[in-house]
Scaffold this motif. Structure first.
Motif, mmCIF file in Angstrom:
data_model
loop_
_atom_site.group_PDB
_atom_site.id
_atom_site.type_symbol
_atom_site.label_atom_id
_atom_site.label_comp_id
_atom_site.label_asym_id
_atom_site.label_seq_id
_atom_site.Cartn_x
_atom_site.Cartn_y
_atom_site.Cartn_z
ATOM 1 N N THR A 158 0.801 -1.157 -0.059
ATOM 2 C CA THR A 158 0.015 -0.347 -0.137
ATOM 3 C C THR A 158 0.874 1.317 -0.170
ATOM 4 O O THR A 158 0.559 2.122 -0.594
ATOM 5 N N SER A 159 1.828 1.387 0.800
ATOM 6 C CA SER A 159 2.696 2.542 1.080
ATOM 7 C C SER A 159 3.507 2.972 -0.356
ATOM 8 O O SER A 159 3.573 3.965 -0.487
ATOM 9 N N ASP A 160 4.199 1.671 -1.001
ATOM 10 C CA ASP A 160 4.556 1.889 -2.308
ATOM 11 C C ASP A 160 3.788 2.305 -3.636
ATOM 12 O O ASP A 160 4.246 3.143 -4.283
ATOM 13 N N TYR A 161 2.549 2.002 -3.115
ATOM 14 C CA TYR A 161 1.412 2.380 -4.493
ATOM 15 C C TYR A 161 0.925 3.843 -4.236
ATOM 16 O O TYR A 161 0.225 4.515 -4.786
ATOM 17 N N GLN A 162 1.231 4.452 -3.060
ATOM 18 C CA GLN A 162 0.841 5.990 -2.824
ATOM 19 C C GLN A 162 1.868 6.910 -3.356
ATOM 20 O O GLN A 162 2.795 7.184 -2.550
ATOM 21 N N CYS A 163 1.759 6.937 -4.630
ATOM 22 C CA CYS A 163 2.795 7.992 -5.237
ATOM 23 C C CYS A 163 2.399 9.434 -5.527
ATOM 24 O O CYS A 163 1.140 9.574 -5.449
ATOM 25 N N ASN A 164 3.155 10.231 -5.418
ATOM 26 C CA ASN A 164 2.902 11.734 -5.965
ATOM 27 C C ASN A 164 4.130 12.005 -6.803
ATOM 28 O O ASN A 164 4.993 11.004 -7.412
ATOM 29 N N ASP A 165 4.166 13.207 -7.493
ATOM 30 C CA ASP A 165 5.100 13.754 -8.387
ATOM 31 C C ASP A 165 6.408 13.358 -7.992
ATOM 32 O O ASP A 165 7.288 13.069 -8.995
#
Length: 411
Positions: A158-165
């Motif tokens: 989950t944490s890896d898939y929470q991406c920002n620019d």
């Protein structure tokens, strides 16, 4: 003394032979590397693809790039069909955010193109005449992590898939460096970053990350030559991606459509008379009169595929570059129709194409008709399955790549 001299000569001869042999091996090694024949990751080479008619146009590799301790970004490399030792190498990113770069590979400018697909039999591929690989080595990267085949090795990702620019730029930087570690033979080639849509964010931020790493003297990839972006987003406050937070999206869309023949002169004149374009471009709120006439434009043009406004929805462009073919599988909705209904719809569309559309917008533009809707005769020309969301049809790729044989082929 003569015997000692002879032994010394034989010893010297053996040393010279060994040195010459080693020199020869080094020369052969460097020669193969310069020719691109020595792949750093032979396990990633794609030797065949299910459904491909004929052979691969050039060498192809598919695998994963390390973008951090737990992040793996999927890539496909398609070698230049011209001269891979000197031709540029370009990384391609589709936008979204969240769109797979397999779209660019299979539907836009990759070396292969799907043949017309009926939604029943397994889709087939043919070499694409106008591929960018005619002049460059292309690397299609699925980013950020979680898109397409890219994945996290964490038990809970989950944490890896929470991406920002920012995190995406850093991940892409690590992936670029890992790529050139795997394929050092391309480090001397001219290196470009390319993409479309939200890659207007991905590409410049990655370029900035590369430049910053070079300034910090810890960059290990190829020197960046330049960047290129098509229909790029420039942020969520300005330009075409300013959805909801600004008026600039509707401004640019309206300004573009006013340059086409899709919009009758009555609407163009109404917009010119009622809209302060300079104020609108700067982010100012349009007047009620302006919104009323723009509502007419929106109602008229909503069936268009904004990515190919001159195409009929469902047109498929053959791999040989010939005229587009419209199949009975015009959209996801239509593909799910029973055969008899789909055939009936196809015949209906053919008849409608022969009809002349009347001038639908003769009435005066006033604030009171802002809820205007085109008459049913107009909608009849655009049956179910039209518009951008229906025209973006990835069914052929999904049908092929969701099969175990397709996934195994691209590792």
């Amino acid at each position: 003394a003569d015997e000692v001299t002879e032994q010394e000569c034989r010893s010297s001869s053996r040393v010279s032979s060994v040195m010459m042999f080693r020199t020869l091996l080094v020369s052969v090694f460097l020669g193969l590397q310069q020719q691109g024949a020595l792949a750093a990751v032979p396990a990633d080479e794609v030797t065949e693809l299910p459904g491909l008619v004929g052979s691969l146009p050039s060498k192809m590799y598919s695998g994963f790039l390390t973008a951090g301790p737990t992040k793996r970004l999927h890539y496909i490399l398609a070698e230049s069909q011209n001269d891979p030792t000197t031709d540029p190498i370009a990384f391609w990113f589709n936008g979204g955010p969240g769109c797979s770069s397999m779209d660019g590979f299979l539907y836009e400018h990759g070396p292969l193109r799907f043949n017309p697909y009926d939604g029943k039999s397994a889709p087939t591929l043919s070499p694409f005449t106008h591929s960018w690989t005619k002049l460059a080595t292309m690397v299609y990267v699925e980013a950020p992590v979680g898109v397409g085949f890219s994945y996290s090795t964490k038990e809970d990702p989950t944490s890896d898939y929470q991406c920002n620019d920012d995190t995406t730029a850093e991940d892409n930087l690590m992936a670029v460096q890992d790529f050139f570690a795997k394929f050092p033979e391309y480090k001397s080639n001219k290196f470009y970053l390319t993409g479309e849509s939200y890659a207007g964010i991905y590409v410049p931020t990655l370029a900035e990350a590369i430049i910053q790493a070079e300034l910090n003297v810890n960059y290990t990839g190829a020197a960046l030559k330049g960047i290129a972006v098509g229909n790029g987003c420039t942020g969520d406050e300005i330009g075409i991606c300013a959805f909801g937070s600004s008026t600039q999206y509707t401004y640019y869309t309206t300004k573009y459509l006013m340059q086409t023949a899709f919009v009758p002169d009555t609407i163009k004149d109404g917009i010119t008379q009622n809209c302060d374009m300079d104020l609108w471009a700067a982010g100012g709120q349009p007047t009620a009169q302006c919104e009323a006439v723009v509502a007419k434009l929106d109602a008229l043009t909503s069936p268009l595929d904004t990515y190919c406004v001159y195409c009929d929805c469902g047109q498929q462009f053959p791999a040989d570059g010939g005229q587009p073919v419209t199949s009975s599988s015009l959209s996801r909705e239509q593909m799910r129709m029973p055969d008899n209904k789909r055939k009936q719809l196809e015949e209906q569309q053919q008849k409608q194409k022969q009809m002349q559309q009347p001038d639908l917008f003769e009435e005066e533009v006033t604030p009171n008709n802002k809820d205007f809707h085109p008459p049913s005769s107009f909608h009849a020309a655009f049956p179910v399955g039209t518009g951008t969301s229906s025209c973006i049809d990835s069914d052929a790729a999904s049908a092929r790549l969701n099969k175990e044989t397709g996934q195994k082929a691209v590792h």
